[in-house]
Design a protein around this motif. Structure first.
Motif, PDB file in Angstrom:
ATOM      1  N   VAL A  22      10.057 -18.087  17.375  1.00 42.93           N
ATOM      2  CA  VAL A  22      10.028 -18.254  18.822  1.00 42.93           C
ATOM      3  C   VAL A  22      10.526 -19.649  19.169  1.00 42.93           C
ATOM      4  CG1 VAL A  22       8.563 -18.290  20.864  1.00 42.93           C
ATOM      5  CG2 VAL A  22       8.123 -16.642  19.043  1.00 42.93           C
ATOM      6  N   LEU A  23      11.488 -19.722  20.068  1.00 41.86           N
ATOM      7  CA  LEU A  23      12.023 -20.997  20.518  1.00 41.86           C
ATOM      8  C   LEU A  23      11.224 -21.480  21.720  1.00 41.86           C
ATOM      9  CD1 LEU A  23      15.852 -20.197  20.307  1.00 41.86           C
ATOM     10  CD2 LEU A  23      14.416 -21.302  18.603  1.00 41.86           C
ATOM     11  N   VAL A  24      10.927 -22.784  21.750  1.00 43.82           N
ATOM     12  CA  VAL A  24      10.181 -23.360  22.862  1.00 43.82           C
ATOM     13  C   VAL A  24      11.137 -24.111  23.761  1.00 43.82           C
ATOM     14  CG1 VAL A  24       8.070 -23.521  21.513  1.00 43.82           C
ATOM     15  CG2 VAL A  24       9.658 -25.445  21.552  1.00 43.82           C
ATOM     16  N   ALA A  25      10.659 -24.423  24.950  1.00 40.32           N
ATOM     17  CA  ALA A  25      11.496 -25.110  25.932  1.00 40.32           C
ATOM     18  C   ALA A  25      11.947 -26.461  25.390  1.00 40.32           C
ATOM     19  CB  ALA A  25      10.716 -25.288  27.234  1.00 40.32           C
ATOM     20  N   GLY A  26      13.235 -26.726  25.564  1.00 40.67           N
ATOM     21  CA  GLY A  26      13.806 -27.981  25.110  1.00 40.67           C
ATOM     22  C   GLY A  26      14.584 -27.847  23.819  1.00 40.67           C
ATOM     23  N   GLU A  27      14.359 -26.757  23.035  1.00 42.36           N
ATOM     24  CA  GLU A  27      15.096 -26.562  21.788  1.00 42.36           C
ATOM     25  C   GLU A  27      16.483 -26.002  22.059  1.00 42.36           C
ATOM     26  OE1 GLU A  27      11.823 -25.837  18.293  1.00 42.36           O
ATOM     27  OE2 GLU A  27      12.596 -24.083  19.347  1.00 42.36           O
ATOM     28  N   ILE A  28      17.369 -26.193  21.092  1.00 47.04           N
ATOM     29  CA  ILE A  28      18.724 -25.660  21.161  1.00 47.04           C
ATOM     30  C   ILE A  28      18.747 -24.331  20.407  1.00 47.04           C
ATOM     31  CG2 ILE A  28      21.154 -26.082  20.661  1.00 47.04           C
ATOM     32  CD1 ILE A  28      19.960 -27.937  22.759  1.00 47.04           C
ATOM     33  N   ALA A  29      19.280 -23.309  21.062  1.00 47.45           N
ATOM     34  CA  ALA A  29      19.315 -21.981  20.440  1.00 47.45           C
ATOM     35  C   ALA A  29      20.313 -21.966  19.295  1.00 47.45           C
ATOM     36  CB  ALA A  29      19.686 -20.924  21.472  1.00 47.45           C
ATOM     37  N   PRO A  30      19.887 -21.578  18.064  1.00 45.58           N
ATOM     38  CA  PRO A  30      20.813 -21.542  16.928  1.00 45.58           C
ATOM     39  C   PRO A  30      21.754 -20.347  16.974  1.00 45.58           C
ATOM     40  CG  PRO A  30      18.637 -20.793  16.242  1.00 45.58           C
ATOM     41  CD  PRO A  30      18.505 -21.244  17.667  1.00 45.58           C
ATOM     42  N   HIS A  31      21.407 -19.311  17.755  1.00 48.38           N
ATOM     43  CA  HIS A  31      22.257 -18.119  17.857  1.00 48.38           C
ATOM     44  C   HIS A  31      21.925 -17.430  19.178  1.00 48.38           C
ATOM     45  CE1 HIS A  31      18.694 -15.716  16.888  1.00 48.38           C
ATOM     46  NE2 HIS A  31      18.451 -16.618  15.930  1.00 48.38           N
ATOM     47  N   ASP A  32      22.760 -16.454  19.516  1.00 50.10           N
ATOM     48  CA  ASP A  32      22.502 -15.685  20.733  1.00 50.10           C
ATOM     49  C   ASP A  32      21.230 -14.860  20.549  1.00 50.10           C
ATOM     50  OD1 ASP A  32      24.792 -16.720  21.716  1.00 50.10           O
ATOM     51  OD2 ASP A  32      25.973 -14.879  21.609  1.00 50.10           O
ATOM     52  N   ILE A  33      20.402 -14.861  21.544  1.00 47.25           N
ATOM     53  CA  ILE A  33      19.203 -14.030  21.544  1.00 47.25           C
ATOM     54  C   ILE A  33      19.402 -12.958  22.607  1.00 47.25           C
ATOM     55  CG2 ILE A  33      16.720 -13.957  21.911  1.00 47.25           C
ATOM     56  CD1 ILE A  33      16.555 -16.808  20.931  1.00 47.25           C
ATOM     57  N   VAL A  34      19.436 -11.696  22.148  1.00 44.16           N
ATOM     58  CA  VAL A  34      19.741 -10.563  23.015  1.00 44.16           C
ATOM     59  C   VAL A  34      18.529  -9.646  23.057  1.00 44.16           C
ATOM     60  CG1 VAL A  34      21.323  -8.651  23.456  1.00 44.16           C
ATOM     61  CG2 VAL A  34      22.168 -10.748  22.365  1.00 44.16           C
ATOM     62  N   ALA A  35      18.197  -9.170  24.245  1.00 45.97           N
ATOM     63  CA  ALA A  35      17.074  -8.239  24.392  1.00 45.97           C
ATOM     64  C   ALA A  35      17.459  -6.895  23.791  1.00 45.97           C
ATOM     65  CB  ALA A  35      16.711  -8.079  25.866  1.00 45.97           C
ATOM     66  N   ASP A  36      16.592  -6.352  22.926  1.00 44.54           N
ATOM     67  CA  ASP A  36      16.875  -5.073  22.288  1.00 44.54           C
ATOM     68  C   ASP A  36      16.154  -3.924  22.975  1.00 44.54           C
ATOM     69  OD1 ASP A  36      14.311  -5.706  21.648  1.00 44.54           O
ATOM     70  OD2 ASP A  36      14.501  -5.350  19.482  1.00 44.54           O
ATOM     71  N   ARG A  37      15.568  -4.174  24.122  1.00 47.24           N
ATOM     72  CA  ARG A  37      14.887  -3.124  24.859  1.00 47.24           C
ATOM     73  C   ARG A  37      14.711  -3.574  26.309  1.00 47.24           C
ATOM     74  NH1 ARG A  37       9.949  -2.437  21.449  1.00 47.24           N
ATOM     75  NH2 ARG A  37      11.340  -3.363  19.890  1.00 47.24           N
ATOM     76  N   ASP A  38      14.442  -2.622  27.179  1.00 42.53           N
ATOM     77  CA  ASP A  38      14.095  -2.939  28.560  1.00 42.53           C
ATOM     78  C   ASP A  38      12.652  -3.439  28.599  1.00 42.53           C
ATOM     79  OD1 ASP A  38      16.577  -2.107  29.377  1.00 42.53           O
ATOM     80  OD2 ASP A  38      15.940  -0.070  29.819  1.00 42.53           O
ATOM     81  N   LEU A  39      12.443  -4.547  29.312  1.00 44.95           N
ATOM     82  CA  LEU A  39      11.119  -5.171  29.287  1.00 44.95           C
ATOM     83  C   LEU A  39      10.873  -5.921  30.583  1.00 44.95           C
ATOM     84  CD1 LEU A  39       8.722  -5.546  27.289  1.00 44.95           C
ATOM     85  CD2 LEU A  39       9.752  -7.734  26.653  1.00 44.95           C
ATOM     86  N   LEU A  40       9.633  -5.850  31.061  1.00 51.57           N
ATOM     87  CA  LEU A  40       9.187  -6.640  32.206  1.00 51.57           C
ATOM     88  C   LEU A  40       8.309  -7.774  31.680  1.00 51.57           C
ATOM     89  CD1 LEU A  40       8.303  -3.943  34.878  1.00 51.57           C
ATOM     90  CD2 LEU A  40      10.251  -5.500  34.869  1.00 51.57           C
ATOM     91  N   VAL A  41       8.674  -9.023  32.029  1.00 47.41           N
ATOM     92  CA  VAL A  41       7.967 -10.204  31.538  1.00 47.41           C
ATOM     93  C   VAL A  41       7.258 -10.861  32.718  1.00 47.41           C
ATOM     94  CG1 VAL A  41       8.188 -12.414  30.371  1.00 47.41           C
ATOM     95  CG2 VAL A  41       9.716 -10.517  29.760  1.00 47.41           C
TER      96      VAL A  41
END
Length: 827
Positions: free
Chosen positions: A48-67
């Protein structure tokens, strides 16, 4: 007993009767295993990436989700609670209390003696909470003072208090949404938003001071005496109801909907190299928290129940009756097909994110060849079962690929399109050419599904390219796996049936050369069953191939069947009826052995075994009776079983109709129709069709198809002029020459056999082995004992199967033979 329980029990009993238990267990195990596979998540847990970190790769949603953003929701609800007006109660009791206390003070002063003033002063000081001087007490005791307070001061004070007075202005100002004033006397509620207009006790005191000052008649001592009396007795009329305020705030905050972020499958949450924000962190945490569940029990149960409901279509026809029994290999094939393609779908779903470089899994699913798998089932099963198999494939692949309704529709419609194309192909070349309509149909379905998912631009183009790849892979699978099915499961696929239909097959060559009469009969029966099967929606290709091979058992003893005797002496004349019946019935067993030896396939073997059912060879049975024997019908009956499928029943009917039609005199269309109806009704009355799925409507359509074919065969021809014709009158020539109908044939050998038989009949004077004359039609004997109309005489019976109609030396049955319909009590 409960009707629903009875219905379920009957369904289970029928299911047990029509299904192999081992295959059913295998199918059930596969459905349960795939259900658990659909509810499991095998992907490795991601960091899990926290706020302020740099994403090492694309993070894509694999399902429909309500957050839900809980922090934002809490802030919004707190804000709504702060804006909710507080509930203050307006009471008139302070007004009554004020008047009562003033009157008590005046009454005590008026009743006090001069010596009691000091104790009274001390008592009043204690009650009012302020030091009262003797001078002030003297002013209170004057009649004019009491009259002024009662007449002027109290009414003014009561008027101000009745509008609502708070204890402190600062308490009101903390409620930014205003206050809700609830009048306890009337029960009404009033929203007051201008809180500065609501006075508190200090404000009322100041206003009273100013009012007294404005009255010029009052002296300073009198004004101070009034304030010292009234001010301690002032009580706020507005009080905060904390319980009601909290309840109102709770209602409002509960009505506030939470702050939700909608994640759509395939949406990029954060791209490689971007800095993760608080909102993105929240989405990633919610996504991974769902993934952390290794098994979703509700998904498992829902998938298993849905698949079980769909699978029931494999065992029951739309009428509710059990269909043709499914063999163990059928259920094993369906189970392996579902298992193989479902595992491939799960693998694609698990591995696609790491190998597709950003292409969403739901788009990559459009190249999954469900249509090819359904095409394989269409090579084997009837329409109802390959449709159900295609439905199960589409369902499982959609669930395991985590697709939605558009993907399911694409899979199912594409599968049905491919099965339609496969079932209409007559050669492998036809299947190759079917690639183009398959490609066009899949592109249309893929376009519709992509638009339903909202794809536009480049993603839409990528999806259509994947659909094109789907068509190619489906076609390759069809050609690659069909030989495996034929070898591993011993299936007779449509490709195999097309090969068996070739006249270059060894068995057909043997028929053509060794038993040309039987071969010619088989060709006509093949034409009849093909037309009939197409008319009622049965497997016409299987019927046609089975009809070509249905009499291959006659290759072992061809001379015992009259269509192959060509006018020579009948060998049955010297045999006992029981021996003749044994020879005749043995051709079914010999045919089954030859079919198994040459690997024609279980479907054709079954039809060969069933195409005579358990019918009695009536001619030899009656011959035994005439010889004084007491024969049993079981000894003169075919071993059976009765036809178990529509295809076997069609071959039985066509075989009996074609063989017995040779006995017709002057076969006009009307006589042919009556003859077909008689044969069909006789077979039905015997109960031979009870175990097939033919309906009365099917029998009517089959009769129409047979009539059309036979009418074309027995058509009339004009007589061509003969340059060397005799001088005898035509009528005399016609009396001596037997009538020969020219028949259409499907090969030169068949035509040669027909002509050769006719010539041999003429040379022998149209006599059989006993010297009795028989007229011939296309080289086949014509039965005596008929009326001029061609129908059986009242006391005779025409045997409906080809062997019984052709094997005897005397083709008319004795008068003692009763008609089948009369014997069975059926018209």
């Amino acid at each position: 007993m409960n009707p629903s329980k009875t219905t379920i029990r009957n369904l289970l009993r029928r299911l047990a009767l029509v299904t192999d238990a081992g295959g059913l267990v295998a199918l059930a195990c596969v459905i349960i295993a795939l259900s658990f596979l659909a509810g499991s998540d095998m992907k490795a847990p991601a960091r899990v990436l926290v706020a302020g970190e740099i994403a090492p790769h694309d993070i894509v949603a694999d399902r429909d989700l309500l957050v839900e953003d809980q922090q934002a929701t809490r802030a919004r609800r707190e804000q709504a609670g702060m804006l909710q007006p507080a509930v203050f109660e307006l009471s008139t009791e302070p007004l009554l209390h004020l008047r009562e206390r003033v009157h008590e003070v005046f009454q005590s002063l008026n009743n006090a003696e001069i010596g009691d003033l000091e104790p009274l002063r001390l008592a009043l000081s204690d009650q009012l909470g302020t030091d009262i001087s003797m001078r002030t007490l003297t002013v209170w005791s004057s009649e004019s003072f009491q009259s002024y307070v009662t007449t002027n001061v109290l009414p003014w004070t009561e008027a101000r208090l009745s509008d609502g007075v708070s204890s402190d202005m600062r308490i009101l100002l903390q409620f930014k949404g205003g206050i809700l004033v609830r009048d306890l006397t009337t029960g009404t509620e009033t929203l007051r938003t201008n809180l500065h207009a609501i006075p508190d006790i200090r404000t009322v005191t100041s206003e009273l001071t100013q009012t007294l000052k404005n009255d010029g008649q009052l002296q300073l001592a009198t004004r101070r005496a009034i304030l010292s009396l009234i001010e301690p007795l002032l009580v706020p009329t507005l009080t905060l109801n904390r319980e009601a305020t909290a309840a109102r705030s709770a209602e409002v905050t509960d009505a506030i909907e939470p702050v939700l972020y909608r994640l759509q499958r395939g949406e990029v949450i954060v791209r490689q190299g971007e800095r993760v924000g608080r909102e993105q962190q929240l989405k990633i945490q919610s996504l991974y928290s769902v993934r952390s569940k290794r098994l979703h029990s509700l998904t498992v149960v829902g998938t298993a129940v849905s698949a079980a409901i769909l699978a029931f279509g494999l065992f029951f026809a739309p009428s509710g009756r059990p269909g043709r029994p499914l063999q163990r290999k059928d259920l094993l094939f369906i189970s392996l097909l579902l298992l193989g393609f479902a595992l491939a779908a799960k693998g694609l779903n698990q591995l696609a994110p790491g190998i597709t470089d950003g292409i969403a899994t739901e788009r990559l699913a459009y190249c999954f060849p469900v249509a090819g798998a359904a095409g394989l089932s269409a090579l084997i099963f009837s329409a109802r079962r390959y449709c159900v198999t295609g439905l199960l494939l589409a369902f499982f692949c959609t669930v395991l690929l985590q697709g939605g309704l558009p993907l399911f529709l694409f899979f199912f419609v594409g599968a049905m399109l491919n099965t339609w194309l496969v079932t209409r192909a007559q050669t492998r070349q036809d299947v190759v050419w079917s690639f183009f309509p398959l490609l066009g149909g899949l592109l249309v379905c893929g376009l519709a599904s992509a638009l339903l998912e909202g794809l536009r631009g480049t993603p839409l183009v990528h999806t259509l390219l994947l659909v094109g790849a789907n068509a190619m892979i489906s076609m390759l699978l069809l050609f690659a796996l069909s030989p495996f099915l034929e070898m591993a499961f011993r299936y007779t696929t449509r490709f195999r049936l097309m090969e068996l239909m070739s006249l270059e097959q060894p068995l057909l060559q043997d028929l053509m050369v060794t038993v040309p009469g039987t071969y010619h009969h088989s060709l006509i029966v093949a034409n009849m069953v093909e037309a009939g099967a197409k008319n009622i929606g049965a497997n016409s290709l299987l019927c046609k191939v089975a009809a070509l091979y249905h009499d291959i058992g006659k290759l072992s003893k061809p001379e015992y069947f009259i269509e192959n005797q060509f006018g020579s002496r009948n060998k049955h004349d010297k045999l006992a009826p029981s021996m003749s019946a044994l020879i005749i019935t043995s051709h079914v067993k010999k045919g089954v052995e030859l079919a198994e030896k040459h690997r024609l396939g279980q479907e054709i073997v079954d039809i060969l075994r069933q195409h005579h059912g358990t019918r009695v060879i009536r001619y030899f049975f009656q011959k035994a009776v005439d010889l004084g024997e007491k024969p049993r019908e079981e000894d003169y009956s075919y071993p059976g079983p009765r036809p178990q499928s529509r295809e076997a029943a069609i071959v039985m009917l066509a075989d009996a109709v074609e063989a017995s039609s040779r006995t017709l005199v002057d076969p006009t269309p009307a006589r042919i129709k009556g003859h077909i109806d008689t044969i069909v009704k006789g077979i039905f009355a015997e109960g031979q069709l009870d175990e097939s799925e033919l309906t009365f409507k099917d029998l009517h359509k089959l009769s129409q198809s047979f009539h059309r074919i036979l009418t074309g065969i027995f058509h009339q021809r004009i007589e061509y002029p003969d340059a060397n014709k005799d001088k005898k009158p035509r009528s005399e020539q016609n009396d001596k020459a037997p009538a020969v109908q020219e028949q259409p044939s499907q090969s030169d050998s068949a035509e040669t056999a027909s002509v050769q038989t006719t010539e041999l009949s003429r040379q022998t004077g149209g006599k059989n082995g006993n010297g009795k004359g028989n007229a011939t039609i296309s080289g086949q004997p014509r039965t005596e004992g008929k009326t001029d109309s061609g129908n059986p005489a009242p006391d005779t019976e025409v045997d409906n199967d080809v062997e019984s109609a052709a094997a005897g030396s005397e083709n008319a049955l004795p008068a003692a033979t009763a008609r089948r319909g009369e014997r069975d009590g059926t018209a």
